[in-house]
Design a protein around this motif. Sequence first.
Motif, short mmCIF file in Angstrom:
data_model
loop_
_atom_site.label_atom_id
_atom_site.label_comp_id
_atom_site.label_asym_id
_atom_site.label_seq_id
_atom_site.Cartn_x
_atom_site.Cartn_y
_atom_site.Cartn_z
N LEU A 14 -0.38 -3.93 1.00
CA LEU A 14 0.19 -2.99 1.97
C LEU A 14 -0.68 -1.76 2.13
CD1 LEU A 14 3.97 -3.17 0.97
CD2 LEU A 14 2.94 -4.00 3.10
N ILE A 15 -1.24 -1.28 1.04
CA ILE A 15 -2.13 -0.11 1.10
C ILE A 15 -3.35 -0.43 1.97
CG2 ILE A 15 -3.71 1.36 -0.24
CD1 ILE A 15 -1.62 1.05 -2.59
N LEU A 19 -4.27 1.47 5.34
CA LEU A 19 -5.55 2.18 5.50
C LEU A 19 -6.31 1.66 6.72
CD1 LEU A 19 -6.67 2.51 1.77
CD2 LEU A 19 -5.80 4.31 3.28
N ASP A 20 -6.18 0.37 7.01
CA ASP A 20 -6.77 -0.17 8.23
C ASP A 20 -6.20 0.55 9.45
OD1 ASP A 20 -8.24 -2.03 6.80
OD2 ASP A 20 -6.89 -3.70 7.24
N SER A 21 -4.89 0.76 9.45
CA SER A 21 -4.28 1.43 10.61
C SER A 21 -4.70 2.90 10.68
CB SER A 21 -2.75 1.28 10.61
OG SER A 21 -2.16 2.01 9.57
N VAL A 22 -4.88 3.55 9.54
CA VAL A 22 -5.39 4.92 9.53
C VAL A 22 -6.75 4.96 10.23
CG1 VAL A 22 -6.29 6.80 8.07
CG2 VAL A 22 -4.17 5.63 7.43
N ASP A 23 -7.62 4.04 9.83
CA ASP A 23 -8.96 3.98 10.43
C ASP A 23 -8.88 3.68 11.92
OD1 ASP A 23 -10.05 4.46 7.94
OD2 ASP A 23 -10.54 2.36 7.55
N GLY A 24 -7.99 2.78 12.30
CA GLY A 24 -7.84 2.43 13.71
C GLY A 24 -7.40 3.61 14.56
N ARG A 49 -1.64 7.79 6.67
CA ARG A 49 -2.30 8.27 5.45
C ARG A 49 -1.25 8.68 4.42
NH1 ARG A 49 -6.01 7.43 2.32
NH2 ARG A 49 -7.56 7.46 3.95
N ALA A 50 -0.19 9.36 4.87
CA ALA A 50 0.89 9.77 3.95
C ALA A 50 1.58 8.55 3.34
CB ALA A 50 1.89 10.66 4.69
N VAL A 51 1.81 7.52 4.15
CA VAL A 51 2.42 6.29 3.65
C VAL A 51 1.51 5.65 2.61
CG1 VAL A 51 3.10 3.93 4.27
CG2 VAL A 51 3.82 5.85 5.70
N ALA A 52 0.21 5.56 2.90
CA ALA A 52 -0.74 4.97 1.95
C ALA A 52 -0.75 5.74 0.64
CB ALA A 52 -2.14 4.93 2.56
N THR A 53 -0.70 7.05 0.72
CA THR A 53 -0.69 7.89 -0.49
C THR A 53 0.55 7.60 -1.34
OG1 THR A 53 -2.00 9.62 0.57
CG2 THR A 53 -0.68 10.27 -1.34
N ARG A 54 1.71 7.48 -0.68
CA ARG A 54 2.94 7.16 -1.43
C ARG A 54 2.85 5.78 -2.08
NH1 ARG A 54 5.34 9.72 3.08
NH2 ARG A 54 6.09 7.75 3.93
N GLN A 58 2.89 4.70 -6.13
CA GLN A 58 3.74 3.66 -6.70
C GLN A 58 2.92 2.71 -7.58
OE1 GLN A 58 7.14 3.11 -6.58
NE2 GLN A 58 7.18 5.17 -5.72
N VAL A 59 1.75 2.31 -7.09
CA VAL A 59 0.88 1.42 -7.87
C VAL A 59 0.47 2.11 -9.17
CG1 VAL A 59 -1.38 0.29 -7.94
CG2 VAL A 59 0.05 0.09 -5.91
N SER A 60 0.09 3.37 -9.09
CA SER A 60 -0.28 4.12 -10.30
C SER A 60 0.89 4.20 -11.26
CB SER A 60 -0.75 5.54 -9.94
OG SER A 60 -1.97 5.49 -9.25
N GLY A 61 2.08 4.43 -10.71
CA GLY A 61 3.29 4.50 -11.55
C GLY A 61 3.58 3.19 -12.26
N LEU A 62 3.16 2.08 -11.68
CA LEU A 62 3.34 0.77 -12.31
C LEU A 62 2.21 0.44 -13.29
CD1 LEU A 62 4.48 -1.30 -9.20
CD2 LEU A 62 5.88 -0.69 -11.19
N GLY A 63 1.24 1.37 -13.40
CA GLY A 63 0.13 1.16 -14.31
C GLY A 63 -1.03 0.40 -13.71
#
Length: 97
Positions: A14-15, A19-24, A49-54, A58-63
Amino acid sequence: MTDRDHDISTLNSLIATTLDSVDGYAEAAKANETGRFTALFTQGASERRAVATRLQQQVSGLGGEPEDDGTVLAGAHRVFLNLKALVTGHDDKAIIN
């Protein structure tokens, strides 16, 4: 594959797509010659970009290690669009399409 690994993999997919859509949106904002849609495209890029950051949090929170780049296919698609723009121009209709 554990549930956690599956969740991390899904979130990273999903990230990359986000990020593809951010670039687009960012490319569309730059290519908009009249400036008529620049604010709209810039806002779209910012929101994604804000969605990607969130999602990365989440991924970081899962380790896991969060994705920080878009997909290879989207990169190739952007190259194609840039080549197409050289041929067809950067008018509003072409940018929206």
